[in-house]
Design a protein around this motif. Sequence first.
Motif, PDB file in Angstrom:
ATOM      1  N   PHE A  37       0.824  -1.204   0.000  1.00 15.51           N
ATOM      2  CA  PHE A  37       0.000   0.000   0.000  1.00 15.51           C
ATOM      3  C   PHE A  37       0.859   1.256   0.000  1.00 15.51           C
ATOM      4  CE2 PHE A  37      -2.965  -3.037   2.044  1.00 15.51           C
ATOM      5  CZ  PHE A  37      -4.018  -2.911   1.160  1.00 15.51           C
ATOM      6  N   ASP A  38       0.488   2.194  -0.850  1.00 17.55           N
ATOM      7  CA  ASP A  38       1.049   3.539  -0.863  1.00 17.55           C
ATOM      8  C   ASP A  38       0.048   4.403  -0.104  1.00 17.55           C
ATOM      9  OD1 ASP A  38       2.433   5.869  -1.422  1.00 17.55           O
ATOM     10  OD2 ASP A  38       1.666   6.020  -3.460  1.00 17.55           O
ATOM     11  N   VAL A  39       0.420   4.843   1.101  1.00 17.66           N
ATOM     12  CA  VAL A  39      -0.514   5.475   2.022  1.00 17.66           C
ATOM     13  C   VAL A  39      -0.573   6.990   1.812  1.00 17.66           C
ATOM     14  CG1 VAL A  39      -1.076   5.857   4.465  1.00 17.66           C
ATOM     15  CG2 VAL A  39      -0.140   3.647   3.713  1.00 17.66           C
ATOM     16  N   ASP A  40      -1.798   7.503   1.739  1.00 21.75           N
ATOM     17  CA  ASP A  40      -2.067   8.934   1.649  1.00 21.75           C
ATOM     18  C   ASP A  40      -2.962   9.298   2.837  1.00 21.75           C
ATOM     19  OD1 ASP A  40      -2.516  11.575   0.868  1.00 21.75           O
ATOM     20  OD2 ASP A  40      -4.024  11.037  -0.629  1.00 21.75           O
ATOM     21  N   VAL A  41      -2.441  10.088   3.760  1.00 20.03           N
ATOM     22  CA  VAL A  41      -3.210  10.495   4.936  1.00 20.03           C
ATOM     23  C   VAL A  41      -3.976  11.767   4.608  1.00 20.03           C
ATOM     24  CG1 VAL A  41      -3.108  11.190   7.359  1.00 20.03           C
ATOM     25  CG2 VAL A  41      -1.545   9.418   6.487  1.00 20.03           C
ATOM     26  N   ILE A  42      -5.293  11.704   4.769  1.00 22.77           N
ATOM     27  CA  ILE A  42      -6.170  12.834   4.452  1.00 22.77           C
ATOM     28  C   ILE A  42      -6.792  13.348   5.748  1.00 22.77           C
ATOM     29  CG2 ILE A  42      -8.225  13.589   3.206  1.00 22.77           C
ATOM     30  CD1 ILE A  42      -7.574  11.440   1.093  1.00 22.77           C
ATOM     31  N   ASP A  43      -6.400  14.551   6.123  1.00 23.65           N
ATOM     32  CA  ASP A  43      -6.914  15.208   7.318  1.00 23.65           C
ATOM     33  C   ASP A  43      -7.829  16.346   6.867  1.00 23.65           C
ATOM     34  OD1 ASP A  43      -7.391  16.646   9.649  1.00 23.65           O
ATOM     35  OD2 ASP A  43      -5.293  16.628  10.288  1.00 23.65           O
ATOM     36  N   PRO A  44      -9.113  16.308   7.202  1.00 22.02           N
ATOM     37  CA  PRO A  44     -10.025  17.374   6.776  1.00 22.02           C
ATOM     38  C   PRO A  44      -9.554  18.768   7.203  1.00 22.02           C
ATOM     39  CG  PRO A  44     -11.247  15.583   7.778  1.00 22.02           C
ATOM     40  CD  PRO A  44      -9.796  15.278   7.964  1.00 22.02           C
ATOM     41  N   ARG A  45      -8.787  18.853   8.271  1.00 27.49           N
ATOM     42  CA  ARG A  45      -8.305  20.166   8.719  1.00 27.49           C
ATOM     43  C   ARG A  45      -7.278  20.750   7.754  1.00 27.49           C
ATOM     44  NH1 ARG A  45      -7.757  19.680  15.256  1.00 27.49           N
ATOM     45  NH2 ARG A  45      -5.565  19.653  14.691  1.00 27.49           N
ATOM     46  N   ASP A  46      -6.762  19.948   6.835  1.00 23.56           N
ATOM     47  CA  ASP A  46      -5.804  20.447   5.838  1.00 23.56           C
ATOM     48  C   ASP A  46      -6.493  21.079   4.631  1.00 23.56           C
ATOM     49  OD1 ASP A  46      -3.741  19.524   7.416  1.00 23.56           O
ATOM     50  OD2 ASP A  46      -3.476  17.659   6.279  1.00 23.56           O
ATOM     51  N   PHE A  47      -7.816  21.088   4.642  1.00 27.10           N
ATOM     52  CA  PHE A  47      -8.583  21.635   3.523  1.00 27.10           C
ATOM     53  C   PHE A  47      -9.448  22.785   4.026  1.00 27.10           C
ATOM     54  CE2 PHE A  47      -7.587  17.311   2.494  1.00 27.10           C
ATOM     55  CZ  PHE A  47      -7.302  17.330   1.132  1.00 27.10           C
ATOM     56  N   ALA A  48      -9.474  23.860   3.269  1.00 24.88           N
ATOM     57  CA  ALA A  48     -10.334  24.998   3.594  1.00 24.88           C
ATOM     58  C   ALA A  48     -11.660  24.809   2.861  1.00 24.88           C
ATOM     59  CB  ALA A  48      -9.664  26.307   3.195  1.00 24.88           C
ATOM     60  N   ASN A  81     -21.532  10.504  20.793  1.00 26.33           N
ATOM     61  CA  ASN A  81     -22.972  10.339  21.015  1.00 26.33           C
ATOM     62  C   ASN A  81     -23.556   9.158  20.239  1.00 26.33           C
ATOM     63  OD1 ASN A  81     -22.975  12.666  22.683  1.00 26.33           O
ATOM     64  ND2 ASN A  81     -23.025  13.939  20.843  1.00 26.33           N
ATOM     65  N   HIS A  82     -22.861   8.030  20.287  1.00 26.50           N
ATOM     66  CA  HIS A  82     -23.288   6.778  19.647  1.00 26.50           C
ATOM     67  C   HIS A  82     -23.264   6.849  18.119  1.00 26.50           C
ATOM     68  CE1 HIS A  82     -25.313   4.568  23.183  1.00 26.50           C
ATOM     69  NE2 HIS A  82     -24.481   5.461  23.653  1.00 26.50           N
ATOM     70  N   SER A  83     -22.500   7.769  17.545  1.00 23.28           N
ATOM     71  CA  SER A  83     -22.441   7.890  16.091  1.00 23.28           C
ATOM     72  C   SER A  83     -21.071   8.415  15.674  1.00 23.28           C
ATOM     73  CB  SER A  83     -23.554   8.840  15.609  1.00 23.28           C
ATOM     74  OG  SER A  83     -23.629   8.813  14.194  1.00 23.28           O
ATOM     75  N   PHE A  84     -20.934   8.687  14.394  1.00 22.59           N
ATOM     76  CA  PHE A  84     -19.699   9.278  13.886  1.00 22.59           C
ATOM     77  C   PHE A  84     -19.876  10.787  13.808  1.00 22.59           C
ATOM     78  CE2 PHE A  84     -22.317   7.788  10.425  1.00 22.59           C
ATOM     79  CZ  PHE A  84     -22.316   8.819   9.510  1.00 22.59           C
ATOM     80  N   THR A  85     -18.818  11.500  13.468  1.00 19.98           N
ATOM     81  CA  THR A  85     -18.828  12.957  13.548  1.00 19.98           C
ATOM     82  C   THR A  85     -19.515  13.619  12.357  1.00 19.98           C
ATOM     83  OG1 THR A  85     -16.739  13.231  12.367  1.00 19.98           O
ATOM     84  CG2 THR A  85     -16.600  12.880  14.753  1.00 19.98           C
ATOM     85  N   ALA A  86     -20.002  14.813  12.607  1.00 18.23           N
ATOM     86  CA  ALA A  86     -20.598  15.626  11.537  1.00 18.23           C
ATOM     87  C   ALA A  86     -19.550  15.982  10.493  1.00 18.23           C
ATOM     88  CB  ALA A  86     -21.223  16.887  12.127  1.00 18.23           C
ATOM     89  N   ALA A  87     -18.318  16.227  10.930  1.00 14.33           N
ATOM     90  CA  ALA A  87     -17.241  16.573   9.985  1.00 14.33           C
ATOM     91  C   ALA A  87     -16.998  15.422   9.004  1.00 14.33           C
ATOM     92  CB  ALA A  87     -15.963  16.911  10.742  1.00 14.33           C
ATOM     93  N   LEU A  88     -16.996  14.194   9.509  1.00 12.68           N
ATOM     94  CA  LEU A  88     -16.797  13.037   8.635  1.00 12.68           C
ATOM     95  C   LEU A  88     -17.991  12.869   7.693  1.00 12.68           C
ATOM     96  CD1 LEU A  88     -15.206  10.579   7.724  1.00 12.68           C
ATOM     97  CD2 LEU A  88     -16.169   9.322   9.667  1.00 12.68           C
ATOM     98  N   LYS A  89     -19.187  13.016   8.192  1.00 17.00           N
ATOM     99  CA  LYS A  89     -20.385  12.900   7.353  1.00 17.00           C
ATOM    100  C   LYS A  89     -20.371  13.936   6.247  1.00 17.00           C
ATOM    101  CE  LYS A  89     -24.690  11.343   6.632  1.00 17.00           C
ATOM    102  NZ  LYS A  89     -24.891  10.953   5.266  1.00 17.00           N
ATOM    103  N   SER A  90     -19.929  15.137   6.565  1.00 12.52           N
ATOM    104  CA  SER A  90     -19.856  16.200   5.567  1.00 12.52           C
ATOM    105  C   SER A  90     -18.905  15.829   4.429  1.00 12.52           C
ATOM    106  CB  SER A  90     -19.411  17.501   6.238  1.00 12.52           C
ATOM    107  OG  SER A  90     -19.282  18.514   5.285  1.00 12.52           O
ATOM    108  N   ILE A  91     -17.756  15.296   4.772  1.00 11.95           N
ATOM    109  CA  ILE A  91     -16.777  14.908   3.744  1.00 11.95           C
ATOM    110  C   ILE A  91     -17.302  13.749   2.907  1.00 11.95           C
ATOM    111  CG2 ILE A  91     -14.546  13.772   3.452  1.00 11.95           C
ATOM    112  CD1 ILE A  91     -13.477  15.665   5.530  1.00 11.95           C
ATOM    113  N   ILE A  92     -17.915  12.785   3.554  1.00 13.25           N
ATOM    114  CA  ILE A  92     -18.460  11.643   2.811  1.00 13.25           C
ATOM    115  C   ILE A  92     -19.546  12.126   1.846  1.00 13.25           C
ATOM    116  CG2 ILE A  92     -19.794   9.515   3.023  1.00 13.25           C
ATOM    117  CD1 ILE A  92     -18.327   9.106   5.751  1.00 13.25           C
TER     118      ILE A  92
END
Length: 191
Positions: A37-48, A81-92
């Motif tokens: 695997f050639d790994v690419d780390v994607i951090d939403p905080r790196d995107f405006a 709160n028994h779920s995943f984050t709003a930030a992740l949902k937004s990106i998806i």
Amino acid sequence: MKTPTRLAVIYGSTREGRICDRVVKWLVQELVRFPQFDVDVIDPRDFALPAGREMGHPEIDRLAGRLGMADAFIIVTPEYNHSFTAALKSIIDLFFEPWQGKPVAFVSYGGISGGLRAVEQLRLVFAELHAVTIRDSVSFAAPWDRLDAAGRLDNPSDALRALDRMIARLEWWTRALVAARSERPYSGIAA
């Protein structure tokens, strides 16, 4: 695989002081053991990213390009709160095509459940996006007590076994789906 496949590791948290930094550090350090695997780390905080869905916005296009190049994904998600984050949902939800016909694995963390409730909900979301989720995952209950700031894990044997199993299955699905997409693009199925 003869050439490394592109594996995107995606942060599921954007909070200040997030534990996700420790979990991703641990994961990336361990992924060195898997040179296929050639790994690419994607951090939403790196995107405006803009607040709305402004398709054609340069930061959305940049993120779309990174996701589109991936052959497989590992989502590192906390449970809030028994779920995943709003930030992740937004990106998806910004995209449809980059996820189609690709495998998605999960590394989760949280309280006593280790983030598994977030993963179960993410499986439903990715099924709708025509992605294949890997049944095996890695989860950390109370990671704040197990991972230091450098991503070193105390008592790692169970986590390493789970990671090895998850990566073996992720690699199998990646091979199968890369071959299928190269033979016939997924976007052309039932079009």
